[in-house]
Write an enzyme that holds these catalytic residues in place. Structure first.
Site, PDB file in Angstrom:
ATOM      1  CD  GLU A 232      27.826-106.935   1.226  1.00 27.62           C
ATOM      2  OE1 GLU A 232      27.767-108.384   0.741  1.00 27.62           O
ATOM      3  OE2 GLU A 232      26.445-105.887   1.076  1.00 27.62           O
TER       4      GLU A 232
ATOM      5  CB  SER B 191      28.035-110.725   3.494  1.00 22.76           C
ATOM      6  OG  SER B 191      26.698-109.577   4.549  1.00 22.76           O
TER       7      SER B 191
END
Length: 427
Positions: free
Chosen positions: A348, A351
């Site tokens: 990631e 987000s």
């Protein structure tokens, strides 16, 4: 927090949301507290009775009705006792109700897929191709050590583990990334740059729903202020207790800040390198929007973050988080994951989340849809645009070359005085 009326009028919506989120929460107790709270709010009726009876006492004395006056005084005393008891119970019920409301997660958007954990997160699409190497790519922490641009040992000596010092071109590269991101978002995407405080009070962290849920992950000063875990905290609270005009929306903000998290309990591969630090750096994107535009605005915000990855020529994918993996605060979350060849997995790097009015209710941030319209809560959303440390890690791993050097992407070279690569260490 969610609207109290949903608890009172359509609790089945909340019950279904909790089921989808796989959250164990005593909703029946909350419903019970809400009902009792509303009953106890009728204490105003008792106060009216007390005032009415009190007014009659003087008249009774004037009319020579002493016995009646004494009886009225006893009635006033009894009503006063009931008011005192009811107010005390109301305070207890209200405190428990408020505490439970702060622990109640947001209701997922209808389009969020149901699932148990990250293994159920659908990949919506991929962009770009991971580089092909004719050698075994190294993880970024090993590259940084060999190149002399990331120093974890000295950072630990100064602070503790999970800190890093960027050295030389390592510092220049991250500074270049931050400047490139801010320039792109302000000059091309329409965001207003903010340089906020790095400390925030408890009210601000309650506003973003960081407190009380994530108290253990925060660094707190002796004065009761918190080191911000992300620029989301100051940006979301910029319009705390304000009523905005409809024509002021949407509002777009961006900010570079350091971010501080204890990362209590985290372990595994992410504890190495730049992926999960106590102090990291990030460019945040934040929006205040009207409810009817929120879905479209989240899409645009996510594309703004993707634009950075595209210009850096990093392979990435967009994932939508399922109900069981989504955070406490969002209605919907897209994760952008970049391919890390040295770690051999997707990581990631951003987000992007939409919150509905969940944060706005906590911050009391509203807008007036029309000149004579009652104020309504705005909708908020934010996302990393991007986390600069993780982006630096991705560049090191994806742009490493066979001789041990690391190529600098074209878009960053003007920010680095024309530097084309981080040279390989001398033998």
């Amino acid at each position: 927090m969610i609207d109290h009326r949903i608890i009172r009028e359509t609790p089945e919506i909340v019950r279904e949301a909790l089921r989808k989120r796989r959250v164990d929460y005593d909703l029946d107790r909350l419903i019970e507290l809400e009902a009792r709270r509303r009953e106890l709010l009728a204490v105003e009726n008792l106060r009216a009775d007390k005032n009415r009876l009190s007014e009659q006492i003087g008249g009774a004395y004037r009319d020579g009705e002493r016995d009646r006056a004494e009886d009225l005084k006893q009635q006033v005393a009894e009503v006063s006792r009931r008011i005192e008891e009811q107010e005390a119970e109301l305070e207890r019920v209200q405190d428990e109700f408020d505490a439970m409301m702060l622990e109640l997660p947001n209701i997922p958007h209808a389009e969020v897929p149901e699932g148990d954990d990250e293994s159920d997160n659908p990949v919506l699409y991929r962009r770009g191709e991971p580089p092909a190497f004719d050698f075994d790519p190294l993880p970024h922490w090993e590259l940084g050590r060999r190149l002399g641009i990331l120093d974890f040992e000295r950072a630990a000596k100064i602070a503790s583990s999970r800190f890093v010092m960027n050295v030389g071109l390592g510092a220049t590269l991250e500074r270049a990334l931050i400047s490139f991101m801010l320039d792109t978002h302000t000059r091309e995407h329409g965001y207003l740059e903010i340089m906020p405080p790095y400390l925030a009070n408890a009210r601000a962290l309650l506003g973003t729903a960081t407190l009380p849920k994530f108290e253990d992950d925060q660094f707190k000063t002796r004065e009761g202020l918190y080191l911000i875990p992300t620029a989301e905290v100051p940006l979301t609270n910029m319009h705390q207790d304000e009523i905005l005009a409809a024509e002021e929306l949407p509002k777009y903000y961006t900010a570079y800040t350091a971010s501080f998290r204890r990362e209590a309990g985290s372990a595994g591969q992410e504890s190495r390198g730049l992926i999960r630090l106590h102090q990291f750096h990030k460019v945040e994107l934040m929006k205040f929007v009207a409810p009817e535009t929120a879905d479209e605005e989240l899409e645009t915000l996510t594309l703004n973050a993707e634009a950075i990855l595209q210009r850096l020529e990093l392979a990435y994918r967009r994932v939508i988080l399922c109900t069981g993996d989504m955070g406490f605060q969002p209605r919907r979350t897209y994760d952008l994951e970049v391919w890390m060849p040295g770690m051999d997995r997707w990581v990631e790097i951003s987000s992007c989340s939409q919150y509905g009015d969940f944060q706005a209710r906590r911050c009391n941030t509203r807008y007036r849809p029309g000149p004579d319209a009652p104020p309504c809560f705005v909708h908020t959303m934010n996302g990393s645009g991007l986390a600069s440390g993780r982006t630096l890690a991705a560049l090191l791993e994806n742009c490493q070359q066979a001789d041990g050097s690391v190529a600098i992407p074209d878009v960053l070279r003007p920010y680095m005085g024309g530097t084309v690569e981080i040279p390989a260490p001398r033998a």
